[in-house]
Scaffold this active site. Structure first.
Site, short mmCIF file in Angstrom:
data_model
loop_
_atom_site.label_atom_id
_atom_site.label_comp_id
_atom_site.label_asym_id
_atom_site.label_seq_id
_atom_site.Cartn_x
_atom_site.Cartn_y
_atom_site.Cartn_z
N CYS A 134 0.62 -1.07 -0.14
CA CYS A 134 0.06 0.14 0.01
C CYS A 134 0.82 1.27 -0.06
O CYS A 134 1.59 1.23 0.84
CB CYS A 134 -0.95 -0.09 1.28
SG CYS A 134 -2.21 1.54 1.31
N ASP A 169 -4.86 10.44 -7.37
CA ASP A 169 -4.70 9.73 -6.09
C ASP A 169 -3.29 9.33 -6.06
O ASP A 169 -2.51 9.34 -4.79
CB ASP A 169 -5.39 8.54 -6.34
CG ASP A 169 -5.57 7.88 -4.90
OD1 ASP A 169 -5.43 8.12 -3.97
OD2 ASP A 169 -5.45 6.62 -4.91
N CYS A 194 -0.04 4.47 -17.04
CA CYS A 194 0.19 5.48 -15.89
C CYS A 194 1.43 6.30 -15.81
O CYS A 194 2.31 5.58 -15.49
CB CYS A 194 -0.18 4.80 -14.89
SG CYS A 194 -0.60 6.04 -13.28
N CYS A 208 6.68 -1.26 -19.78
CA CYS A 208 6.68 -1.36 -21.28
C CYS A 208 6.90 -2.58 -21.84
O CYS A 208 6.04 -3.00 -22.98
CB CYS A 208 7.70 -0.27 -21.66
SG CYS A 208 7.59 -0.25 -23.42
#
Length: 426
Positions: A38, A285, A339, A358
């Site tokens: 996390c 986020d 992202c 990638c």
């Protein structure tokens, strides 16, 4: 309409308006679990419950900032159920208060499921909440990584929550991370998730950066490529008609001439902001830091914060900082560089960092290309998903018909079939 709402409407009319969504964190990063991967562990902006004043202010501003007639609310965390059931009863009450006539709300609650008991299920079903529920594949992989703050295993409690939700007519979207454990068990993980028969699965790759590499829970590009290929093979041959997998569905949408509906696959980002429990608004986020702080809803209307030049520049940066390798890549329309948070290492001869995953993406996209083309062609002929699977199954049988264990694998890897894709034959 009160004066505040009139001002908000005038502001919206005067500003450039593009649709946007908000991830609301009613308890900030507060959570009752301690998952090893996390990123909130080092990115905790707020660990308190959103006040009633801030909640009402947000709901009023957000409804005012949208064009309707459906307003999408995404309740996230941390663990949003820690705000308590009364908090969400108040949410529904305030939404009803501020919704214009003829409008409705769509609420999505992202949860780890630990607190989802019968009372919660009754409320969620009665108020038509959609649920995203996190579960990391098999019992072993889940319990190894997703433990409580007191180090208790959680798999059984989560599966019970899924059963309760389904009994109330709610089929939760299952969110599974692809981490250093689950990436090694693609078929086992997929079958475990498919077994819940909820209809929708999202796979989320874990890529967390250290100063000189990636964290132990993170995955390599090669691992991710293989994981995706193995899951795709199983899904497309047996579950095309019953299971939706977000990444695969997005690829089919794009290959059919549509646009990506998820930010990490779109050309630009920036239209998915975060509102913390204290009312502060951040660009994303994954970029909830002082550099990407847009402001506070107590000081300025939400629409004005989202429509700042700073936020558009943030979103455009995804496209403006592509590597030459990305720009020249035949698969650019499928991932658009992925992202930005996964662009973590600069490679020789490139100015900007390349997405860590990638090579895995490229391996996967090239692998599925002929199948995707065939599926789209069959869909244009109005063939059903069942028919499409039969066509694909027959093609697999044809390819493997005369292949022996020690023959070269049909996939072209150069390995013997028994050491490569032997398990994929039918």
């Amino acid at each position: 309409m009160d004066e505040t709402s009139k001002v908000a409407k005038a502001t919206k009319a005067a500003l450039k308006y593009d649709p946007f969504i908000v991830m609301i964190k009613p308890v900030g990063s507060l959570c009752n679990m301690n998952c090893s991967y996390c990123y909130y562990k080092t990115n905790r902006n707020s660990d308190k419950i959103m006040s009633d004043e801030t909640l009402e202010l947000f709901i009023r501003q957000y409804i005012d900032a949208t064009t309707g007639p459906v307003v999408n609310f995404i309740w996230h965390g941390g663990e949003p159920t820690l705000a308590g059931l009364d908090f969400f009863k108040r949410v529904v009450e305030l939404q009803t208060k501020y919704l214009p006539d003829g409008w409705s709300c769509w609420n999505n609650l992202q949860t780890n499921g630990l607190l989802v008991d019968d009372e919660w299920c009754d409320f969620l079903a009665e108020n038509n909440f959609d649920i995203g529920l996190s579960i990391d594949g098999t019992t072993e992989s889940h319990n190894s990584i997703r433990k409580t703050n007191t180090d208790e295993i959680t798999y059984y409690r989560i599966t019970e929550a899924i059963k309760r939700l389904k009994e109330k007519g709610i089929n939760p979207d299952l969110l599974c991370t692809v981490n250093s454990l689950t990436v090694k068990q693609p078929i086992e993980v997929y079958k475990a998730l498919r077994g819940f028969s909820t209809g929708w699965i999202q796979f989320i790759p874990i890529v967390n950066k250290l100063y000189d590499g990636i964290t132990p829970e993170s995955i390599t590009a090669a691992e991710y490529g293989k994981f995706l290929k193995d899951v795709f093979d199983s899904w497309v041959l047996y579950d095309l008609d019953t299971v939706g997998i977000q990444f695969f569905s997005e690829i089919l949408r794009i290959a059919s001439g549509g646009s990506a509906s998820v930010c990490h696959m779109a050309p630009t980002c920036g239209r998915a902001v975060v509102v913390e429990a204290d009312g502060r608004v951040y660009s994303c986020d994954h970029y909830a830091d002082e550099l990407h702080l847009l402001g506070d809803i107590h000081d300025k209307e939400l629409l004005g914060l989202v429509n700042q030049t700073k936020q558009y520049e943030f979103g455009d940066k995804k496209k403006m900082t592509l590597t030459k390798k990305c720009i020249d890549c035949r698969w650019i329309s499928f991932c658009n560089g992925g992202c930005p948070k996964d662009r973590i290492f600069t490679v020789p001869s490139e100015i900007y960092p390349l997405n860590h995953l990638c090579e895995g993406y490229m391996d996967f996209f090239s692998y599925i290309e002929p199948v995707i083309k065939l599926i789209i062609n069959l869909q244009k002929q109005n063939r059903s998903a069942t028919d499409i699977m039969k066509v694909l199954q027959n093609e697999v049988k044809r390819i493997w018909k005369d292949v022996k264990r020690n023959d070269p694998c049909p996939c072209g890897s150069g390995k013997k079939a028994k050491n490569c894709c032997w398990y994929k034959r039918m």
